[in-house]
Write a protein that holds these residues in place. Structure first.
Motif: not given
Length: 266
Positions: A142, A149, A153, A159, A162, A167, A194, A197
Motif C-alpha cells: 500500500i 486505497i 483494499l 489483503i 476483503v 472495503r 488493520w 478490520l
C-alpha cells in the motif's frame, strides 16, 4: 460475492459436520465427476480457509479447492430420514454420517495438490482472519502504490478476504477518503484500520453476518435490503450520512461500486 468471513465460517462448519468421517462425494451435475471420484470414500481430515478460498483436505493428500465466486453457495441437509434427491445444478455433494451439503454455482471446484495450494496462497496478501497473518506485507504494498486505497483494499494480492462491504465500511469508520493514493497513507492510520478490520471480520465469523456500525451510531435506520446488514455507506447512495446527514455518494471504481461520505471522508 461472499467475503472472507463467510469462507472461514464455512470451514468451521464443514469441520464440525465431516471431520474424521469417511464421506461420500459425488457430482450430480456431472461437472466434477473425476474430482468427486478422487475423494469419494476418503476420510475428511479438515477444512481450512484463506481469503475467499476454501480447502477440503482428505486422506491420501487429496485436496478440494473451492472458490464460490459471485453465485456459489453451500446448502446443508440431514440424512436421518434418507438422503434427499439433488435439486438444481449441484456441482459437488458431500454426505457424512448425519449431515450432507450441496455446492452449487462455484467459480472453482477442483482437485489440487499441496504445491498448487501453495501457489494459490502465494498470490494472496495476508488474511486478517488467520492468526499467522502479517500485515507488514500489506503495508509495504500500500505505502508504495499510487493506486487509490479504495482499489487497493479490494486487491486480494494486497489483503485477502476483503470484499466490497468491508472495503467501504472500513474506510468510512476511519474517515479515509477512498480516492487517496496508497502513498499518502500514514503507517499508524493503516495499523488502526488493520486492527479494526481483524475485529470486524472476526465478528462476521462469529455472528454469520457483517456488523460494522458502532452502537452509538446505530439509530435504527433501515438496511439497504431485506435481511441485509445496516451499513454506514455501502449501498446507501443518496441517503443521508448517519453522522453528518450529507448524501452518500457512489461511483464505479475498477469495476466495483464505491460508496463514501464526501464530508466525513474528506
Amino acid at each position: 460475492m461472499p467475503e472472507g468471513h463467510t469462507l472461514h465460517r464455512l470451514a468451521r462448519q464443514h469441520q464440525r459436520m465431516f471431520r474424521g468421517q469417511r464421506v461420500s462425494v459425488s457430482s450430480p451435475q456431472g461437472r466434477f465427476i473425476d474430482g468427486a471420484d478422487a475423494v469419494n470414500g476418503h476420510v475428511f481430515e479438515k477444512a481450512s480457509a484463506y481469503g475467499k478460498h476454501l480447502f477440503h483436505h482428505y486422506s491420501g493428500a487429496r485436496i478440494v479447492h473451492v472458490h464460490l465466486g459471485l453465485y456459489g453457495k453451500f446448502t446443508d441437509f440431514t440424512v436421518d430420514a434418507g438422503v434427499p434427491e439433488p435439486v438444481g445444478q449441484v456441482r459437488m455433494r458431500i454426505i457424512g454420517t448425519e449431515r450432507g451439503t450441496d455446492l452449487r454455482g462455484p467459480t472453482a471446484c477442483e482437485i489440487v495438490t499441496e504445491a498448487e495450494v501453495s501457489e494459490i496462497l502465494a498470490r494472496l496478501g495476508p488474511d486478517p482472519l488467520r492468526k499467522d497473518a502479517d500485515p507488514s506485507s500489506a503495508w509495504t504494498r500500500i505505502s508504495k502504490s499510487r493506486r487509490v486505497i479504495g482499489a487497493l483494499l479490494m486487491d486480494q494480492s494486497v489483503i485477502a478476504g476483503v470484499g466490497n462491504v468491508y472495503r467501504n465500511e472500513l474506510l468510512y469508520r476511519h474517515r479515509i477518503d477512498p480516492h487517496r493514493p496508497g502513498t499518502q497513507m500514514a503507517h499508524g492510520e493503516f495499523g488502526d484500520a488493520w486492527t479494526d478490520l481483524v475485529e470486524l471480520m472476526n465478528v462476521g465469523v462469529r455472528k454469520g453476518r457483517i456488523i460494522t456500525i458502532r452502537p452509538e451510531d446505530d439509530h435504527g435506520m433501515p438496511s439497504y435490503g431485506r435481511r441485509r446488514p445496516r451499513t454506514y455507506v455501502y449501498r446507501r447512495a443518496g441517503d443521508p450520512c448517519r453522522i453528518c446527514d450529507t448524501p452518500i455518494r457512489t461511483e464505479v471504481l475498477e469495476g466495483r461500486n464505491l460508496f463514501w461520505c464526501p464530508t466525513c471522508q474528506s
